[in-house]
Each structure stands twice: as structure tokens, then as C-alpha cells.
Motif scaffolding. Sequence first.
Motif, PDB file in Angstrom:
ATOM      1  N   LEU A   3      53.815  38.346   3.963  1.00 26.95           N
ATOM      2  CA  LEU A   3      53.967  38.122   5.393  1.00 26.95           C
ATOM      3  C   LEU A   3      55.134  37.190   5.648  1.00 26.95           C
ATOM      4  CD1 LEU A   3      50.259  37.596   6.412  1.00 26.95           C
ATOM      5  CD2 LEU A   3      51.716  39.423   7.223  1.00 26.95           C
ATOM      6  N   GLY A   4      55.794  37.372   6.775  1.00 29.25           N
ATOM      7  CA  GLY A   4      56.888  36.506   7.185  1.00 29.25           C
ATOM      8  C   GLY A   4      56.756  36.248   8.660  1.00 29.25           C
ATOM      9  N   PRO A   5      57.602  35.486   9.254  1.00 29.91           N
ATOM     10  CA  PRO A   5      58.700  34.766   8.631  1.00 29.91           C
ATOM     11  C   PRO A   5      58.231  33.444   8.036  1.00 29.91           C
ATOM     12  CG  PRO A   5      58.664  34.364  10.970  1.00 29.91           C
ATOM     13  CD  PRO A   5      57.558  35.344  10.687  1.00 29.91           C
ATOM     14  N   GLN A   6      59.173  32.650   7.552  1.00 29.16           N
ATOM     15  CA  GLN A   6      58.842  31.317   7.077  1.00 29.16           C
ATOM     16  C   GLN A   6      58.343  30.481   8.254  1.00 29.16           C
ATOM     17  OE1 GLN A   6      58.975  30.302   3.831  1.00 29.16           O
ATOM     18  NE2 GLN A   6      59.452  32.443   3.375  1.00 29.16           N
ATOM     19  N   LEU A   7      57.456  29.546   7.984  1.00 30.66           N
ATOM     20  CA  LEU A   7      56.864  28.758   9.058  1.00 30.66           C
ATOM     21  C   LEU A   7      57.916  28.033   9.874  1.00 30.66           C
ATOM     22  CD1 LEU A   7      54.216  27.925  10.364  1.00 30.66           C
ATOM     23  CD2 LEU A   7      54.072  26.010   8.767  1.00 30.66           C
ATOM     24  N   LYS A   8      58.964  27.567   9.229  1.00 30.86           N
ATOM     25  CA  LYS A   8      59.999  26.825   9.951  1.00 30.86           C
ATOM     26  C   LYS A   8      60.763  27.704  10.938  1.00 30.86           C
ATOM     27  CE  LYS A   8      63.587  27.441   6.410  1.00 30.86           C
ATOM     28  NZ  LYS A   8      64.503  28.229   7.254  1.00 30.86           N
ATOM     29  N   ASP A   9      60.732  29.011  10.730  1.00 26.67           N
ATOM     30  CA  ASP A   9      61.478  29.935  11.598  1.00 26.67           C
ATOM     31  C   ASP A   9      60.583  30.689  12.580  1.00 26.67           C
ATOM     32  OD1 ASP A   9      63.842  29.333  10.194  1.00 26.67           O
ATOM     33  OD2 ASP A   9      63.338  30.810   8.653  1.00 26.67           O
ATOM     34  N   VAL A  10      59.292  30.378  12.606  1.00 27.95           N
ATOM     35  CA  VAL A  10      58.350  31.234  13.328  1.00 27.95           C
ATOM     36  C   VAL A  10      58.618  31.242  14.839  1.00 27.95           C
ATOM     37  CG1 VAL A  10      56.559  29.467  13.643  1.00 27.95           C
ATOM     38  CG2 VAL A  10      55.910  31.890  13.487  1.00 27.95           C
ATOM     39  N   HIS A  11      59.074  30.141  15.397  1.00 32.11           N
ATOM     40  CA  HIS A  11      59.346  30.099  16.826  1.00 32.11           C
ATOM     41  C   HIS A  11      60.466  31.058  17.189  1.00 32.11           C
ATOM     42  CE1 HIS A  11      60.344  27.464  20.605  1.00 32.11           C
ATOM     43  NE2 HIS A  11      60.033  28.702  20.911  1.00 32.11           N
ATOM     44  N   GLU A  12      61.589  30.949  16.503  1.00 35.83           N
ATOM     45  CA  GLU A  12      62.740  31.802  16.805  1.00 35.83           C
ATOM     46  C   GLU A  12      62.426  33.272  16.530  1.00 35.83           C
ATOM     47  OE1 GLU A  12      62.776  29.049  15.036  1.00 35.83           O
ATOM     48  OE2 GLU A  12      63.907  27.710  16.375  1.00 35.83           O
ATOM     49  N   GLU A  13      61.723  33.533  15.433  1.00 36.84           N
ATOM     50  CA  GLU A  13      61.405  34.918  15.086  1.00 36.84           C
ATOM     51  C   GLU A  13      60.447  35.532  16.108  1.00 36.84           C
ATOM     52  OE1 GLU A  13      61.680  38.401  12.764  1.00 36.84           O
ATOM     53  OE2 GLU A  13      62.862  36.554  12.752  1.00 36.84           O
ATOM     54  N   SER A  14      59.474  34.763  16.583  1.00 36.58           N
ATOM     55  CA  SER A  14      58.527  35.268  17.570  1.00 36.58           C
ATOM     56  C   SER A  14      59.235  35.601  18.884  1.00 36.58           C
ATOM     57  CB  SER A  14      57.425  34.229  17.823  1.00 36.58           C
ATOM     58  OG  SER A  14      56.656  34.018  16.659  1.00 36.58           O
ATOM     59  N   TRP A  15      60.159  34.752  19.316  1.00 39.63           N
ATOM     60  CA  TRP A  15      60.908  35.001  20.547  1.00 39.63           C
ATOM     61  C   TRP A  15      61.784  36.239  20.402  1.00 39.63           C
ATOM     62  CZ3 TRP A  15      60.395  34.052  25.380  1.00 39.63           C
ATOM     63  CH2 TRP A  15      61.471  34.119  26.269  1.00 39.63           C
ATOM     64  N   LYS A  16      62.356  36.436  19.228  1.00 41.21           N
ATOM     65  CA  LYS A  16      63.179  37.620  18.966  1.00 41.21           C
ATOM     66  C   LYS A  16      62.339  38.894  19.083  1.00 41.21           C
ATOM     67  CE  LYS A  16      66.054  39.662  15.274  1.00 41.21           C
ATOM     68  NZ  LYS A  16      65.167  40.783  14.905  1.00 41.21           N
ATOM     69  N   ILE A  17      61.143  38.887  18.527  1.00 42.68           N
ATOM     70  CA  ILE A  17      60.259  40.047  18.609  1.00 42.68           C
ATOM     71  C   ILE A  17      59.859  40.321  20.054  1.00 42.68           C
ATOM     72  CG2 ILE A  17      57.950  40.895  18.002  1.00 42.68           C
ATOM     73  CD1 ILE A  17      58.291  39.421  15.315  1.00 42.68           C
ATOM     74  N   PHE A  18      59.577  39.268  20.808  1.00 42.62           N
ATOM     75  CA  PHE A  18      59.217  39.433  22.212  1.00 42.62           C
ATOM     76  C   PHE A  18      60.323  40.141  22.983  1.00 42.62           C
ATOM     77  CE2 PHE A  18      59.576  37.713  26.559  1.00 42.62           C
ATOM     78  CZ  PHE A  18      58.401  38.204  27.085  1.00 42.62           C
ATOM     79  N   LYS A  19      61.568  39.731  22.785  1.00 43.81           N
ATOM     80  CA  LYS A  19      62.679  40.342  23.519  1.00 43.81           C
ATOM     81  C   LYS A  19      62.906  41.790  23.102  1.00 43.81           C
ATOM     82  CE  LYS A  19      65.632  36.952  22.683  1.00 43.81           C
ATOM     83  NZ  LYS A  19      66.879  36.158  22.729  1.00 43.81           N
ATOM     84  N   GLU A  20      62.549  42.129  21.875  1.00 41.95           N
ATOM     85  CA  GLU A  20      62.705  43.510  21.410  1.00 41.95           C
ATOM     86  C   GLU A  20      61.624  44.425  21.981  1.00 41.95           C
ATOM     87  OE1 GLU A  20      62.553  43.251  17.196  1.00 41.95           O
ATOM     88  OE2 GLU A  20      64.582  42.426  16.982  1.00 41.95           O
ATOM     89  N   GLU A  21      60.414  43.900  22.194  1.00 41.34           N
ATOM     90  CA  GLU A  21      59.282  44.756  22.515  1.00 41.34           C
ATOM     91  C   GLU A  21      58.835  44.701  23.973  1.00 41.34           C
ATOM     92  OE1 GLU A  21      57.188  44.990  18.112  1.00 41.34           O
ATOM     93  OE2 GLU A  21      56.195  43.840  19.694  1.00 41.34           O
TER      94      GLU A  21
END
Length: 452
Positions: A3-21
Motif C-alpha cells: 500500500l502507498g503512499p508513504q505517510l509523509k506524502d499522504v496529504h499531497e497524494e490524497s489531494w491529487k487523487i481528489f482532483k483526478e476523481e
Amino acid sequence: MALGPQLKDVHEESWKIFKEEKRNNMLTGVVTFQLVVLDFPMNCEPRRADLVKSHITPNDIHYVRNHGGIPTVQNIDAYSIKVGGLVKNPGELFFKDLVDPAKFPQEEMTVTLQCSGTRRVEQIALYPGEGDGKSEDSEDEFSSYFRHYAYNRNLRITQRGVQMKHVLEHFGGVLPEGLHVETIGADTYFKKNKVFNYAVSIPYRKVKMEEAFLAYEMNGVPLPRIHGGPLRLVVPGVIGARSTKWVYEINVLPEPSMGPVQRQEYLYYPQQVGKQNVTYDKGFSIQDMPVSSAILVPKDKEVIVHDGYIHCEGWAYSGGGHWVERVEVSIDGGFIWHEASYYTMRLWKVDVPVPVEGWIELVVRAWNSAINTQPTIVRNAWNWTLHVTSSAHRVPVYSVNRSRPETAARLRLFEEHGESIKPITFPTDVPIQSEEEYLAAMAKRGPREPSG
């Protein structure tokens, strides 16, 4: 599984997924009433107008209420679910086997998902409680208000998946002492300076009755990551908090899960319990949603120019295996009621007669198949955690009835002067009454002072 992303990147990665979906219009915040309430953990909902357009809610405007970041599966072939606790043969089930029709019966189910925080804003506005973000010395009360806004979280979708009952049978079935089924999600959850995986439970009787569904598709496409993809639990008629996303572990237990979301949150307290005396044991865990409804059209404090009827639309819902039998709307705060002439399992419409002018209060209530209806006022259903706002929903509006000759004449004057009646609070250059007209009218009324 990986599972990903790394915990330190989870905020940025979650926002990226939101904008995609999600649709771009959900990113505009409070400006257009398409609310991103909180960007982490993600908390957003659609505009009211979008909500009433379709019986089935499109994926890209479906509300999101997460408690942590959005985990992503790096290798779908390695993704599996651990099944343990009070089952005869604990083990592991790979996702690719779960979705194989030769191994498990595949089903489609159309469900309404409702967050227990729906309509929370009504409780906050009148009687603040835990988690509304306000303080007496807050300099940013507006933003704290909207951080916990919740209104349009009653949405209907079609999901494809497998009954959890069949999964537990695959592992030999449940032992006699197994009374609750815990699901654990891969999302990281923070509570009082501790880190958990999201964990909740439902009674095993719901599983036996085929009311617990492991879904991997949403409205005909693979389950979006932001909604728990590749796999989530769906429990119809129960608060959304029990429908765990990103499921990776299932445990059968003799009592409810000890996860903080189960034992310390989503609790319903008596009215006299608050910050001064609250303890977890004074509340009970919220499961089934009560009967509820809301007005989405017209909007709060809207000025409505009409010809004797005001068009109203909204949603109605009942959990716990019951369904909505009737929706009624009142224009006088709840004294006389008019039945909605048309509604589906979730949406209703009615043109309600409004002979009066000025400020009125529209009220909606629903009745379910158990002959239960909604409490009259917010205070009747207030609780310290501000959950399940089930009182009759009230919307004040300003009625301008142009079927009345005087009102129609005044509206024509506004049109001739290139002005609008809206907003009613703005000053106007449209003449109200000439001095001659005033004196003539007063002469007809005669004197009002006593003659002697």
C-alpha cells in the motif's frame, strides 16, 4: 499487499487523487456552494442543485467523508483480505478471487449512503456541541463553521460486489459466540495523539440477513480510490461510518470493535450530557439511520416571486430496513401539511400553495413504513456530538405573490425602472406612493384619533 503512499506524502497524494476523481466544480469551496469542507482528511459534498438532478448520484459529485489519507494499492494481484477471529478456518482471500464469478456469487445493489453528520449545520447554528470548531474568542468563526458543515450527504448509487455472508462461509462459517463483524481499513486514522487503522463493526445478524456487502464497483465502473477502491464495505440503512473503505481485514468478534470510531465516536448522548460531564459509557453507538428529510429547493432565506405556488424539492430517507411512505411540506411552520405529489425512493417534489406574502417558514417531514416521523424541532434531537439531525427541516423564505393585483402592479414598476425586487434588503428608487395618493387613501380611512 503493498500500500502507498508513504505517510509523509499522504496529504499531497490524497489531494491529487481528489482532483483526478471529482468534478472541478467541487473544488470551488463555499463561493458556489460546492463545498470542500476540509481538504485533509477529505470532507466535501455537492451543490444542492446537482443533488436533485438524478435518482442515481454520479460518482464525480458523490460526497466524501474520510478520516485519514487515501491509501492506494500498488499491486492489485497482491491485494488480499485477512479473515480471522471467530471463524472456523481463518485465512486470507485475494481480491482477484473475490471478484471471480466462479468462486463467489456477484451481485448488484442500489443503495443510499448517508453520513450521520448530514444536516449537522442545523444543530451547530442553534446549539453548538462537540467538534463544531467554534470558541468564544475565535477570530475566524466563519471558517470554523464551514469546517464542519454537513448537508448534502444523502446520495444514491449502484454498487457491484459480494455479500460478506458468502465470504465468511468460504472460511467455514462463524462460531456460535461470534456476534459482531469488525472491518479494518488501510487508511491511517489519528485520534487523541494516537495512530490507528480505521476499525468499526456491525452486528453479525446484518451479515446473516445479507445487509453487508463488499463492493468493488460503483455505478458501473471500478470503485474510485477516494471512495475506498478497490474494495469497501457497504451496509444499507446504517450510518456511513460503518461502511469501511479500503478493507483489508475482517474479524468476527464476541462484542463490538474496540476501535475508537466504534467505541468513542458516533455515539448518541442524552440532552443533558456535554463537555462538563460526558463519558463514553453515557452514549450508545449509532447504527440505523432514523427517518429524515430535507428541503434542497428553495434555498434558505431565498426571495421567491410566484403565482400562488412555490416549487419545493428535496430528499427523504429512512434506515433500519424501513422505507419512506409519505413526504409532507408545511408553509406555516408545521400546522397545516401538504403531501408531496411525487417522489422516488430518495427524491421528492411538490408545488405547495402559498396564498400569503412576506416571510414564511417551509417545513418538511417524512413518514416511514413503521409509521415513524421526524421530531418537530432541532432541540428535540440535539446531542453532544451533533449526529443524526433528524428533526423536521425548516427553511425560511420570503414570499412575493404576484397573483395579488397590488403585488403584480409593484413588480411591473420595478421592471419599468430596470430594477429587481431581489434582494429585498436593497434600497430602491421605485416610487412607493405619491403624496396625493397617500392623502387620498388616508382620507378614505378617516380619522383615527378619538373626537372628544
